[in-house]
Design a protein around this motif. Structure first.
Motif, PDB file in Angstrom:
ATOM      1  N   ASP A   1     103.811  53.990  29.512  1.00 46.61           N
ATOM      2  CA  ASP A   1     104.971  53.073  28.751  1.00 46.61           C
ATOM      3  C   ASP A   1     104.754  52.283  27.721  1.00 46.61           C
ATOM      4  OD1 ASP A   1     106.017  53.950  31.361  1.00 46.61           O
ATOM      5  OD2 ASP A   1     105.613  52.123  32.485  1.00 46.61           O
ATOM      6  N   ALA A   2     103.684  51.914  27.204  1.00 46.73           N
ATOM      7  CA  ALA A   2     103.503  51.184  25.898  1.00 46.73           C
ATOM      8  C   ALA A   2     103.157  51.996  24.854  1.00 46.73           C
ATOM      9  CB  ALA A   2     102.043  50.125  26.271  1.00 46.73           C
ATOM     10  N   LYS A   3     103.255  53.452  24.893  1.00 42.28           N
ATOM     11  CA  LYS A   3     102.924  54.353  23.761  1.00 42.28           C
ATOM     12  C   LYS A   3     101.559  54.225  23.423  1.00 42.28           C
ATOM     13  CE  LYS A   3     108.051  55.058  22.595  1.00 42.28           C
ATOM     14  NZ  LYS A   3     108.741  55.002  21.719  1.00 42.28           N
ATOM     15  N   LEU A   4     100.701  53.975  24.034  1.00 45.70           N
ATOM     16  CA  LEU A   4      99.302  54.025  23.606  1.00 45.70           C
ATOM     17  C   LEU A   4      98.795  55.302  24.173  1.00 45.70           C
ATOM     18  CD1 LEU A   4      98.371  50.081  24.595  1.00 45.70           C
ATOM     19  CD2 LEU A   4      98.676  51.250  22.293  1.00 45.70           C
ATOM     20  N   TYR A   5      99.024  56.275  23.601  1.00 49.50           N
ATOM     21  CA  TYR A   5      98.791  57.646  23.964  1.00 49.50           C
ATOM     22  C   TYR A   5      97.283  58.054  24.111  1.00 49.50           C
ATOM     23  CZ  TYR A   5     103.631  58.080  23.495  1.00 49.50           C
ATOM     24  OH  TYR A   5     105.055  58.011  23.512  1.00 49.50           O
ATOM     25  N   SER A   6      96.538  57.333  23.184  1.00 47.88           N
ATOM     26  CA  SER A   6      95.167  57.761  23.103  1.00 47.88           C
ATOM     27  C   SER A   6      94.504  56.977  24.485  1.00 47.88           C
ATOM     28  CB  SER A   6      94.554  57.100  21.899  1.00 47.88           C
ATOM     29  OG  SER A   6      94.718  57.856  20.838  1.00 47.88           O
ATOM     30  N   ASP A   7      94.988  55.868  24.932  1.00 47.15           N
ATOM     31  CA  ASP A   7      94.510  55.037  25.842  1.00 47.15           C
ATOM     32  C   ASP A   7      94.885  55.868  27.144  1.00 47.15           C
ATOM     33  OD1 ASP A   7      93.002  53.250  24.900  1.00 47.15           O
ATOM     34  OD2 ASP A   7      94.851  51.820  24.688  1.00 47.15           O
ATOM     35  N   LEU A   8      96.123  56.575  27.023  1.00 45.93           N
ATOM     36  CA  LEU A   8      96.488  57.327  28.206  1.00 45.93           C
ATOM     37  C   LEU A   8      95.709  58.744  28.287  1.00 45.93           C
ATOM     38  CD1 LEU A   8      98.729  58.516  30.403  1.00 45.93           C
ATOM     39  CD2 LEU A   8      99.834  59.288  28.609  1.00 45.93           C
ATOM     40  N   LEU A   9      95.396  59.246  27.560  1.00 47.74           N
ATOM     41  CA  LEU A   9      94.179  60.321  27.264  1.00 47.74           C
ATOM     42  C   LEU A   9      92.996  59.638  27.848  1.00 47.74           C
ATOM     43  CD1 LEU A   9      93.606  63.363  26.722  1.00 47.74           C
ATOM     44  CD2 LEU A   9      93.239  62.598  24.284  1.00 47.74           C
ATOM     45  N   LEU A  10      92.795  58.684  27.535  1.00 52.35           N
ATOM     46  CA  LEU A  10      91.377  58.182  27.918  1.00 52.35           C
ATOM     47  C   LEU A  10      91.372  57.928  29.627  1.00 52.35           C
ATOM     48  CD1 LEU A  10      88.404  56.791  27.103  1.00 52.35           C
ATOM     49  CD2 LEU A  10      89.830  54.699  27.055  1.00 52.35           C
ATOM     50  N   GLN A  11      92.403  57.233  29.865  1.00 56.29           N
ATOM     51  CA  GLN A  11      92.434  57.259  31.289  1.00 56.29           C
ATOM     52  C   GLN A  11      92.279  58.557  32.075  1.00 56.29           C
ATOM     53  OE1 GLN A  11      92.482  54.044  32.646  1.00 56.29           O
ATOM     54  NE2 GLN A  11      92.264  53.646  30.504  1.00 56.29           N
ATOM     55  N   LEU A  12      92.819  59.698  31.753  1.00 55.07           N
ATOM     56  CA  LEU A  12      92.737  61.061  32.173  1.00 55.07           C
ATOM     57  C   LEU A  12      91.435  61.424  32.096  1.00 55.07           C
ATOM     58  CD1 LEU A  12      96.208  62.510  30.874  1.00 55.07           C
ATOM     59  CD2 LEU A  12      95.951  61.413  33.002  1.00 55.07           C
ATOM     60  N   ILE A  13      90.862  61.269  31.158  1.00 52.91           N
ATOM     61  CA  ILE A  13      89.526  61.700  31.294  1.00 52.91           C
ATOM     62  C   ILE A  13      88.593  60.753  31.965  1.00 52.91           C
ATOM     63  CG2 ILE A  13      87.379  62.081  29.586  1.00 52.91           C
ATOM     64  CD1 ILE A  13      89.537  62.736  27.233  1.00 52.91           C
ATOM     65  N   PHE A  14      88.924  59.582  31.861  1.00 47.83           N
ATOM     66  CA  PHE A  14      88.324  58.557  32.927  1.00 47.83           C
ATOM     67  C   PHE A  14      88.110  59.135  34.287  1.00 47.83           C
ATOM     68  CE2 PHE A  14      87.913  54.184  30.384  1.00 47.83           C
ATOM     69  CZ  PHE A  14      86.808  54.706  29.587  1.00 47.83           C
ATOM     70  N   PHE A  15      89.306  59.562  34.732  1.00 48.00           N
ATOM     71  CA  PHE A  15      89.308  60.127  36.055  1.00 48.00           C
ATOM     72  C   PHE A  15      88.402  61.177  36.408  1.00 48.00           C
ATOM     73  CE2 PHE A  15      91.070  62.238  39.893  1.00 48.00           C
ATOM     74  CZ  PHE A  15      91.460  61.200  40.481  1.00 48.00           C
ATOM     75  N   VAL A  16      88.137  61.911  35.551  1.00 51.57           N
ATOM     76  CA  VAL A  16      87.068  62.973  35.637  1.00 51.57           C
ATOM     77  C   VAL A  16      85.910  62.319  35.651  1.00 51.57           C
ATOM     78  CG1 VAL A  16      86.127  65.176  34.595  1.00 51.57           C
ATOM     79  CG2 VAL A  16      88.668  64.887  34.716  1.00 51.57           C
ATOM     80  N   MET A  17      85.609  61.469  34.635  1.00 50.57           N
ATOM     81  CA  MET A  17      84.153  60.883  34.408  1.00 50.57           C
ATOM     82  C   MET A  17      83.848  59.911  35.540  1.00 50.57           C
ATOM     83  SD  MET A  17      83.716  60.427  30.299  1.00 50.57           S
ATOM     84  CE  MET A  17      82.165  60.241  30.610  1.00 50.57           C
ATOM     85  N   GLN A  18      84.917  59.484  36.424  1.00 54.06           N
ATOM     86  CA  GLN A  18      84.640  58.511  37.457  1.00 54.06           C
ATOM     87  C   GLN A  18      84.148  59.407  38.644  1.00 54.06           C
ATOM     88  OE1 GLN A  18      85.146  55.439  38.218  1.00 54.06           O
ATOM     89  NE2 GLN A  18      86.095  54.923  36.196  1.00 54.06           N
ATOM     90  N   LEU A  19      84.891  60.798  38.770  1.00 48.05           N
ATOM     91  CA  LEU A  19      84.465  61.560  39.911  1.00 48.05           C
ATOM     92  C   LEU A  19      82.806  62.096  39.399  1.00 48.05           C
ATOM     93  CD1 LEU A  19      87.450  63.872  40.352  1.00 48.05           C
ATOM     94  CD2 LEU A  19      86.840  61.933  41.716  1.00 48.05           C
ATOM     95  N   TYR A  20      82.608  62.412  38.250  1.00 50.76           N
ATOM     96  CA  TYR A  20      81.128  62.749  37.686  1.00 50.76           C
ATOM     97  C   TYR A  20      80.109  61.594  37.948  1.00 50.76           C
ATOM     98  CZ  TYR A  20      77.141  63.559  34.681  1.00 50.76           C
ATOM     99  OH  TYR A  20      75.905  63.767  34.164  1.00 50.76           O
ATOM    100  N   GLY A  21      80.445  60.320  37.778  1.00 49.00           N
ATOM    101  CA  GLY A  21      79.734  59.237  37.989  1.00 49.00           C
ATOM    102  C   GLY A  21      79.472  58.954  39.412  1.00 49.00           C
TER     103      GLY A  21
END
Length: 212
Positions: A43-63
């Motif tokens: 919603d805030a057009k912070l697309y890099s942060d949006l991408l970060l969250q998507l990658i974070f989701f995978v990394m949360q599972l890895y952690g």
């Protein structure tokens, strides 16, 4: 400030607090916070942060997988709590060389992602946002690998994030990141204390690597 942002702040703060306590529930709670913030950053057009969250989701599972796979029994550690949800992972040292490699990867990722965001999207502050995204991924990887230095990098990144979120009129999230800095300091202290206690009880542990 929206209701979604309020809920996201509460869940995210809980996830970081659990991480500082080395509680395995930090990972599933972190997955929930990632989903909330994905919508907020879109919603805030912070697309890099949006991408970060998507990658974070995978990394949360890895952690989550890595901590569970490498957990130790509480009775093997001096003065350890018997809380079964507290993962008695042993914090680790990262060498100076390893630290520099991680930072160089973060810098390279900043340039690559910054170019993509500036060239192909309408992202606001694409270069700074991309740099924060890239170094956050390095910090998240270090956290999953149990390197103490992850807390130092999180502190540096969070300080800059506060300014970004104030600029984007996400004051509550900026306040959350101020809280993250406090929790990162607590996490750094707790992880270092745990490692020093272990080394005191096991003199054979190698101290060749530098502690950060």
């Amino acid at each position: 400030m929206s209701g979604l942002e309020i809920v996201a702040v509460i869940v995210s703060a809980l996830a970081v607090w659990l991480t500082a306590r080395r509680n395995i529930w930090c990972w599933p709670v972190g997955c929930v916070s990632v989903m909330f913030y994905s919508q907020i950053f879109f919603d805030a057009k912070l697309y890099s942060d949006l991408l970060l969250q998507l990658i974070f989701f995978v990394m949360q599972l890895y952690g989550w997988w890595h901590w569970t796979r490498n957990r130790t029994h509480s009775q093997t550690l001096p003065d350890a709590s018997r809380d079964e949800d507290k993962v008695h992972i042993m914090p680790r040292r990262l060498s100076v060389a390893g630290c520099w490699v991680g930072l160089m990867i973060g810098a390279a990722g900043s340039l690559l992602l910054g170019y993509v965001m500036a060239r192909f999207t309408d992202a606001h502050i694409p270069w700074l946002d991309s740099a924060l995204t890239s170094f956050s991924l390095v910090a998240q990887y270090w956290m999953a690998r149990k390197y103490i230095v992850n807390w130092w990098l999180w502190i540096a990144v969070d300080v800059i994030y506060i300014g970004v979120y104030v600029y984007k009129d996400l004051q509550l999230t900026a306040g959350l990141y101020a809280m993250f800095i406090i929790l990162a300091i607590v996490g750094l202290r707790n992880w270092r204390r745990e490692l020093l206690q272990y080394e005191s009880a096991t003199p054979s542990v190698s101290l060749a690597a530098q502690n950060y």
